[in-house]
Structures are given as C-alpha cells and as structure tokens.
Design a protein around this motif. Sequence first.
Motif, PDB file in Angstrom:
ATOM      1  N   VAL A  27      23.366  41.730  25.179  1.00 48.48           N
ATOM      2  CA  VAL A  27      23.313  41.492  26.615  1.00 48.48           C
ATOM      3  C   VAL A  27      23.018  42.829  27.292  1.00 48.48           C
ATOM      4  CG1 VAL A  27      24.689  40.793  28.622  1.00 48.48           C
ATOM      5  CG2 VAL A  27      24.969  39.594  26.437  1.00 48.48           C
ATOM      6  N   PRO A  28      22.064  42.886  28.220  1.00 49.05           N
ATOM      7  CA  PRO A  28      21.802  44.157  28.899  1.00 49.05           C
ATOM      8  C   PRO A  28      23.010  44.583  29.725  1.00 49.05           C
ATOM      9  CG  PRO A  28      20.515  42.383  29.883  1.00 49.05           C
ATOM     10  CD  PRO A  28      21.210  41.814  28.690  1.00 49.05           C
ATOM     11  N   ARG A  29      23.121  45.873  29.961  1.00 43.82           N
ATOM     12  CA  ARG A  29      24.289  46.413  30.658  1.00 43.82           C
ATOM     13  C   ARG A  29      24.518  45.709  31.997  1.00 43.82           C
ATOM     14  NH1 ARG A  29      25.710  52.781  31.884  1.00 43.82           N
ATOM     15  NH2 ARG A  29      27.903  52.376  32.270  1.00 43.82           N
ATOM     16  N   ASN A  30      23.438  45.396  32.694  1.00 39.25           N
ATOM     17  CA  ASN A  30      23.600  44.746  33.994  1.00 39.25           C
ATOM     18  C   ASN A  30      23.938  43.252  33.863  1.00 39.25           C
ATOM     19  OD1 ASN A  30      21.173  43.641  33.252  1.00 39.25           O
ATOM     20  ND2 ASN A  30      20.007  44.456  34.976  1.00 39.25           N
ATOM     21  N   GLY A  31      24.074  42.769  32.639  1.00 40.34           N
ATOM     22  CA  GLY A  31      24.495  41.398  32.402  1.00 40.34           C
ATOM     23  C   GLY A  31      26.008  41.239  32.402  1.00 40.34           C
ATOM     24  N   TRP A  85      32.999  37.889  30.612  1.00 43.56           N
ATOM     25  CA  TRP A  85      31.665  38.388  30.268  1.00 43.56           C
ATOM     26  C   TRP A  85      31.025  37.426  29.274  1.00 43.56           C
ATOM     27  CZ3 TRP A  85      36.285  40.855  29.311  1.00 43.56           C
ATOM     28  CH2 TRP A  85      36.750  40.821  27.994  1.00 43.56           C
ATOM     29  N   PRO A  86      29.709  37.556  29.079  1.00 43.62           N
ATOM     30  CA  PRO A  86      29.037  36.672  28.110  1.00 43.62           C
ATOM     31  C   PRO A  86      29.671  36.818  26.717  1.00 43.62           C
ATOM     32  CG  PRO A  86      27.417  37.852  29.426  1.00 43.62           C
ATOM     33  CD  PRO A  86      28.765  38.444  29.754  1.00 43.62           C
ATOM     34  N   PHE A  87      29.932  35.711  26.077  1.00 43.41           N
ATOM     35  CA  PHE A  87      30.497  35.656  24.733  1.00 43.41           C
ATOM     36  C   PHE A  87      31.928  36.197  24.650  1.00 43.41           C
ATOM     37  CE2 PHE A  87      25.869  36.536  24.362  1.00 43.41           C
ATOM     38  CZ  PHE A  87      25.474  35.250  24.049  1.00 43.41           C
ATOM     39  N   PRO A 111      28.528  48.030  33.698  1.00 34.27           N
ATOM     40  CA  PRO A 111      28.129  48.973  34.749  1.00 34.27           C
ATOM     41  C   PRO A 111      29.340  49.692  35.338  1.00 34.27           C
ATOM     42  CG  PRO A 111      27.042  46.857  35.059  1.00 34.27           C
ATOM     43  CD  PRO A 111      28.080  46.669  33.986  1.00 34.27           C
ATOM     44  N   ASP A 112      29.183  50.994  35.596  1.00 35.68           N
ATOM     45  CA  ASP A 112      30.250  51.763  36.212  1.00 35.68           C
ATOM     46  C   ASP A 112      30.529  51.243  37.623  1.00 35.68           C
ATOM     47  OD1 ASP A 112      30.201  53.304  33.928  1.00 35.68           O
ATOM     48  OD2 ASP A 112      29.287  55.042  34.889  1.00 35.68           O
ATOM     49  N   ALA A 113      31.768  51.376  38.067  1.00 38.05           N
ATOM     50  CA  ALA A 113      32.154  50.989  39.424  1.00 38.05           C
ATOM     51  C   ALA A 113      32.920  52.164  40.033  1.00 38.05           C
ATOM     52  CB  ALA A 113      33.020  49.739  39.383  1.00 38.05           C
ATOM     53  N   PHE A 114      33.007  52.149  41.346  1.00 45.45           N
ATOM     54  CA  PHE A 114      33.614  53.263  42.055  1.00 45.45           C
ATOM     55  C   PHE A 114      34.491  52.736  43.192  1.00 45.45           C
ATOM     56  CE2 PHE A 114      29.381  54.259  40.613  1.00 45.45           C
ATOM     57  CZ  PHE A 114      29.589  55.386  39.833  1.00 45.45           C
TER      58      PHE A 114
END
Length: 131
Positions: free
Chosen positions: A13-17, A48-50, A123-126
């Motif tokens: 899964v891509p990071r933005n997924g 998250w997926p899976f 994805p990082d969050a702030f």
Amino acid sequence: WASEPLNLRIHPVPRNGYQQVLCDEADGLGNLSLGELTEDPHLVLHQWPFMALGNQVTIAVSGVGEYQKTLRDAVPVSASELSQKMVVARVPLQDLRGLAANSRMTMTARISFDGGKTTHAVPDAFVSLNK
C-alpha cells in the motif's frame, strides 16, 4: 483435482494509503492547548488496509531540539484494538509541557505485517503545542 500453484506479488500500500496519527485532544486546525489538558493526550491510528491481529505497530513523537519518544514499540495489534479498528498511545503531558511554547510535535507510526521483518510508514502528522 488441484490447480497449479501461483506465485503472486502483492504491491505494498502506498504511504498515502494509510491514515495519519491523530491527537484526539487537538482542535481541527491541529492546535493542542496544553493549559487545558489534565491528562496525557491520546494519539490514535485508525484502521488501515489489511489491519489484522498481530500486526506490529510503532508510534513515536518528536519535538524541537532532541526530544524523541517511542510510545508504542512494535506492539502487536490486540483483539480489542482490532474490534475497535484503531490503536491508541498516550504521550506524557509532562514531556509536552517541557517543550518550547508554540512549537510543533511530529507524530509518526510504522506498521509491520510480517512480524517486524519490514515496516510501512504512515504519513507524518503534526500538532502545534500552545501553552
């Protein structure tokens, strides 16, 4: 009657997924008012997926300077977390109060589907820390 075995390659899964880690106590703009808190804030990584029992999840935070803390270190997803479709970690309020006023805290997470052999970053969050 049996079919021939197939070799399948599954693309990750891509990071933005993946969803970002969220701080429940932050407002919609990502501001966390430390003066209003009476307990350690909750950091939540939603489904998250899976997502499966036993996926290993690491959640960490970092701030200005050298502040870094792993809040959950490759802990397997429990049956309760799976049924709730999320994992939760708590960041010590005392740590946050020691960071600079009006600074930013980064929240990161990694998921392993194979017992820790590989990990996938979300994805990082702030959040902005307001005194």
